[in-house]
Write a protein that holds these residues in place. Structure first.
Motif, PDB file in Angstrom:
ATOM      1  N   ILE A 132     -13.715  -9.583 -13.521  1.00  0.00           N
ATOM      2  CA  ILE A 132     -13.417  -8.149 -13.540  1.00  0.00           C
ATOM      3  C   ILE A 132     -13.090  -7.687 -12.123  1.00  0.00           C
ATOM      4  CG2 ILE A 132     -14.337  -5.844 -14.033  1.00  0.00           C
ATOM      5  CD1 ILE A 132     -13.922  -7.578 -16.562  1.00  0.00           C
ATOM      6  N   ASP A 133     -13.889  -8.119 -11.154  1.00  0.00           N
ATOM      7  CA  ASP A 133     -13.662  -7.748  -9.753  1.00  0.00           C
ATOM      8  C   ASP A 133     -12.318  -8.275  -9.258  1.00  0.00           C
ATOM      9  OD1 ASP A 133     -16.174  -6.561  -9.795  1.00  0.00           O
ATOM     10  OD2 ASP A 133     -17.163  -8.265  -8.820  1.00  0.00           O
ATOM     11  N   ARG A 134     -11.969  -9.507  -9.645  1.00  0.00           N
ATOM     12  CA  ARG A 134     -10.696 -10.087  -9.242  1.00  0.00           C
ATOM     13  C   ARG A 134      -9.529  -9.289  -9.802  1.00  0.00           C
ATOM     14  NH1 ARG A 134      -6.569 -12.169 -11.454  1.00  0.00           N
ATOM     15  NH2 ARG A 134      -7.588 -12.225 -13.476  1.00  0.00           N
ATOM     16  N   LEU A 135      -9.622  -8.933 -11.070  1.00  0.00           N
ATOM     17  CA  LEU A 135      -8.553  -8.177 -11.711  1.00  0.00           C
ATOM     18  C   LEU A 135      -8.374  -6.813 -11.046  1.00  0.00           C
ATOM     19  CD1 LEU A 135      -6.503  -8.252 -14.046  1.00  0.00           C
ATOM     20  CD2 LEU A 135      -8.225  -7.137 -15.432  1.00  0.00           C
ATOM     21  N   LEU A 136      -9.480  -6.154 -10.746  1.00  0.00           N
ATOM     22  CA  LEU A 136      -9.401  -4.863 -10.074  1.00  0.00           C
ATOM     23  C   LEU A 136      -8.801  -5.008  -8.671  1.00  0.00           C
ATOM     24  CD1 LEU A 136     -12.778  -3.259 -11.177  1.00  0.00           C
ATOM     25  CD2 LEU A 136     -10.477  -2.614 -11.904  1.00  0.00           C
ATOM     26  N   ALA A 137      -9.183  -6.055  -7.958  1.00  0.00           N
ATOM     27  CA  ALA A 137      -8.638  -6.276  -6.614  1.00  0.00           C
ATOM     28  C   ALA A 137      -7.141  -6.564  -6.681  1.00  0.00           C
ATOM     29  CB  ALA A 137      -9.370  -7.429  -5.930  1.00  0.00           C
ATOM     30  N   ASP A 138      -6.727  -7.350  -7.680  1.00  0.00           N
ATOM     31  CA  ASP A 138      -5.305  -7.677  -7.829  1.00  0.00           C
ATOM     32  C   ASP A 138      -4.472  -6.448  -8.164  1.00  0.00           C
ATOM     33  OD1 ASP A 138      -5.877 -10.310  -7.333  1.00  0.00           O
ATOM     34  OD2 ASP A 138      -5.575 -10.989  -9.401  1.00  0.00           O
ATOM     35  N   CYS A 139      -5.071  -5.460  -8.769  1.00  0.00           N
ATOM     36  CA  CYS A 139      -4.347  -4.261  -9.193  1.00  0.00           C
ATOM     37  C   CYS A 139      -4.547  -3.073  -8.258  1.00  0.00           C
ATOM     38  CB  CYS A 139      -4.777  -3.878 -10.609  1.00  0.00           C
ATOM     39  SG  CYS A 139      -4.351  -5.111 -11.828  1.00  0.00           S
ATOM     40  N   THR A 140      -5.209  -3.305  -7.132  1.00  0.00           N
ATOM     41  CA  THR A 140      -5.474  -2.225  -6.194  1.00  0.00           C
ATOM     42  C   THR A 140      -4.319  -2.081  -5.214  1.00  0.00           C
ATOM     43  OG1 THR A 140      -7.849  -2.566  -6.358  1.00  0.00           O
ATOM     44  CG2 THR A 140      -7.068  -1.392  -4.407  1.00  0.00           C
ATOM     45  N   ILE A 141      -3.820  -0.872  -5.076  1.00  0.00           N
ATOM     46  CA  ILE A 141      -2.733  -0.587  -4.148  1.00  0.00           C
ATOM     47  C   ILE A 141      -3.325  -0.375  -2.759  1.00  0.00           C
ATOM     48  CG2 ILE A 141      -0.998   1.141  -3.530  1.00  0.00           C
ATOM     49  CD1 ILE A 141      -0.483   1.449  -6.534  1.00  0.00           C
ATOM     50  N   VAL A 142      -2.736  -1.050  -1.772  1.00  0.00           N
ATOM     51  CA  VAL A 142      -3.172  -0.923  -0.386  1.00  0.00           C
ATOM     52  C   VAL A 142      -2.472   0.293   0.215  1.00  0.00           C
ATOM     53  CG1 VAL A 142      -3.274  -2.068   1.857  1.00  0.00           C
ATOM     54  CG2 VAL A 142      -3.442  -3.421  -0.233  1.00  0.00           C
ATOM     55  N   GLU A 143      -3.232   1.345   0.491  1.00  0.00           N
ATOM     56  CA  GLU A 143      -2.645   2.597   0.968  1.00  0.00           C
ATOM     57  C   GLU A 143      -2.039   2.483   2.359  1.00  0.00           C
ATOM     58  OE1 GLU A 143      -1.990   5.365  -0.649  1.00  0.00           O
ATOM     59  OE2 GLU A 143      -2.828   4.453  -2.441  1.00  0.00           O
ATOM     60  N   ASP A 144      -2.625   1.659   3.217  1.00  0.00           N
ATOM     61  CA  ASP A 144      -2.093   1.526   4.570  1.00  0.00           C
ATOM     62  C   ASP A 144      -1.353   0.199   4.726  1.00  0.00           C
ATOM     63  OD1 ASP A 144      -4.401   0.060   4.311  1.00  0.00           O
ATOM     64  OD2 ASP A 144      -5.163   0.498   6.306  1.00  0.00           O
ATOM     65  N   ALA A 145      -0.467  -0.082   3.796  1.00  0.00           N
ATOM     66  CA  ALA A 145       0.295  -1.325   3.806  1.00  0.00           C
ATOM     67  C   ALA A 145       1.119  -1.409   5.088  1.00  0.00           C
ATOM     68  CB  ALA A 145       1.195  -1.410   2.588  1.00  0.00           C
TER      69      ALA A 145
ATOM     70  N   THR B  49       5.164  -7.811   2.840  1.00  0.00           N
ATOM     71  CA  THR B  49       4.547  -8.392   1.643  1.00  0.00           C
ATOM     72  C   THR B  49       3.654  -7.359   0.950  1.00  0.00           C
ATOM     73  OG1 THR B  49       4.571 -10.570   2.682  1.00  0.00           O
ATOM     74  CG2 THR B  49       3.111 -10.285   0.789  1.00  0.00           C
ATOM     75  N   GLU B  50       2.859  -6.620   1.728  1.00  0.00           N
ATOM     76  CA  GLU B  50       1.993  -5.591   1.143  1.00  0.00           C
ATOM     77  C   GLU B  50       2.817  -4.466   0.532  1.00  0.00           C
ATOM     78  OE1 GLU B  50      -0.393  -4.566   4.525  1.00  0.00           O
ATOM     79  OE2 GLU B  50      -2.014  -5.910   3.931  1.00  0.00           O
ATOM     80  N   LEU B  51       3.903  -4.074   1.208  1.00  0.00           N
ATOM     81  CA  LEU B  51       4.776  -3.029   0.674  1.00  0.00           C
ATOM     82  C   LEU B  51       5.412  -3.464  -0.640  1.00  0.00           C
ATOM     83  CD1 LEU B  51       6.473  -1.849   3.981  1.00  0.00           C
ATOM     84  CD2 LEU B  51       4.870  -0.545   2.584  1.00  0.00           C
ATOM     85  N   LYS B  52       5.856  -4.717  -0.693  1.00  0.00           N
ATOM     86  CA  LYS B  52       6.466  -5.245  -1.921  1.00  0.00           C
ATOM     87  C   LYS B  52       5.440  -5.288  -3.043  1.00  0.00           C
ATOM     88  CE  LYS B  52       8.939  -9.166  -3.793  1.00  0.00           C
ATOM     89  NZ  LYS B  52       9.466 -10.506  -3.555  1.00  0.00           N
ATOM     90  N   ARG B  53       4.221  -5.723  -2.720  1.00  0.00           N
ATOM     91  CA  ARG B  53       3.151  -5.791  -3.718  1.00  0.00           C
ATOM     92  C   ARG B  53       2.843  -4.403  -4.262  1.00  0.00           C
ATOM     93  NH1 ARG B  53      -2.219  -5.088  -3.660  1.00  0.00           N
ATOM     94  NH2 ARG B  53      -3.449  -6.272  -5.139  1.00  0.00           N
ATOM     95  N   ASN B  54       2.732  -3.410  -3.376  1.00  0.00           N
ATOM     96  CA  ASN B  54       2.486  -2.031  -3.809  1.00  0.00           C
ATOM     97  C   ASN B  54       3.601  -1.542  -4.723  1.00  0.00           C
ATOM     98  OD1 ASN B  54       0.099  -1.827  -2.415  1.00  0.00           O
ATOM     99  ND2 ASN B  54       0.913  -0.580  -0.763  1.00  0.00           N
ATOM    100  N   HIS B  55       4.843  -1.824  -4.351  1.00  0.00           N
ATOM    101  CA  HIS B  55       5.981  -1.392  -5.164  1.00  0.00           C
ATOM    102  C   HIS B  55       5.920  -2.035  -6.553  1.00  0.00           C
ATOM    103  CE1 HIS B  55       9.987  -0.164  -6.304  1.00  0.00           C
ATOM    104  NE2 HIS B  55      10.248  -1.423  -6.615  1.00  0.00           N
ATOM    105  N   THR B  56       5.618  -3.322  -6.585  1.00  0.00           N
ATOM    106  CA  THR B  56       5.516  -4.039  -7.856  1.00  0.00           C
ATOM    107  C   THR B  56       4.419  -3.438  -8.731  1.00  0.00           C
ATOM    108  OG1 THR B  56       6.291  -6.071  -6.810  1.00  0.00           O
ATOM    109  CG2 THR B  56       5.147  -6.309  -8.896  1.00  0.00           C
ATOM    110  N   LEU B  57       3.275  -3.124  -8.131  1.00  0.00           N
ATOM    111  CA  LEU B  57       2.174  -2.529  -8.895  1.00  0.00           C
ATOM    112  C   LEU B  57       2.548  -1.141  -9.404  1.00  0.00           C
ATOM    113  CD1 LEU B  57      -0.899  -3.556  -6.736  1.00  0.00           C
ATOM    114  CD2 LEU B  57      -0.380  -4.333  -9.049  1.00  0.00           C
ATOM    115  N   ARG B  58       3.203  -0.347  -8.578  1.00  0.00           N
ATOM    116  CA  ARG B  58       3.546   1.021  -8.969  1.00  0.00           C
ATOM    117  C   ARG B  58       4.627   1.083 -10.033  1.00  0.00           C
ATOM    118  NH1 ARG B  58       2.971   2.872  -2.960  1.00  0.00           N
ATOM    119  NH2 ARG B  58       0.967   3.904  -3.076  1.00  0.00           N
ATOM    120  N   THR B  59       5.537   0.117 -10.018  1.00  0.00           N
ATOM    121  CA  THR B  59       6.651   0.155 -10.965  1.00  0.00           C
ATOM    122  C   THR B  59       6.398  -0.689 -12.206  1.00  0.00           C
ATOM    123  OG1 THR B  59       7.780  -1.641  -9.800  1.00  0.00           O
ATOM    124  CG2 THR B  59       8.346   0.626  -9.170  1.00  0.00           C
ATOM    125  N   GLY B  60       5.249  -1.340 -12.283  1.00  0.00           N
ATOM    126  CA  GLY B  60       4.910  -2.111 -13.476  1.00  0.00           C
ATOM    127  C   GLY B  60       5.400  -3.537 -13.446  1.00  0.00           C
ATOM    128  N   GLY B  61       5.775  -4.037 -12.296  1.00  0.00           N
ATOM    129  CA  GLY B  61       6.173  -5.431 -12.171  1.00  0.00           C
ATOM    130  C   GLY B  61       7.645  -5.580 -11.921  1.00  0.00           C
TER     131      GLY B  61
END
Length: 95
Positions: free
Chosen positions: A58-71, A75-87
């Protein structure tokens, strides 16, 4: 009051949750949790015919889906974009 040893504390942190508890922690319905299992998005254990979920999963899933606000990195920016747009993976749509 007894002190909890590091080994025991680690085992407690990785306790098994039932479907209702896991769904509550993820803020999803039990049906959504079942769908996540079918899609192999979350690991689970079957004990006596019942699905159980490790707290660490559960903790892993939550961490994988957490957006890093100070990206700061691309790589972090791309990950945030992917999370926000649904993949970013294209769906297998028929035309």
């Amino acid at each position: 009051m007894r002190a909890v040893s590091g080994e025991r504390k680690e085992k407690f942190a990785d306790r098994l949750l039932n479907t209702r508890e896991a769904a509550h922690l993820l803020n999803v319905s039990t049906r959504t949790l079942q769908r996540m299992r079918s899609e192999h998005r979350i690991g689970y254990v079957v004990l006596r015919g019942k699905c159980r979920y490790r707290q660490s999963e559960i903790d892993r899933l939550l961490a994988d889906c957490t957006i890093v606000e100070d990206a700061a990195t691309p790589t972090e920016l791309k990950r945030n974009h992917t999370l926000r747009t649904g993949g970013s993976k294209p769906k297998g749509r028929r035309t």
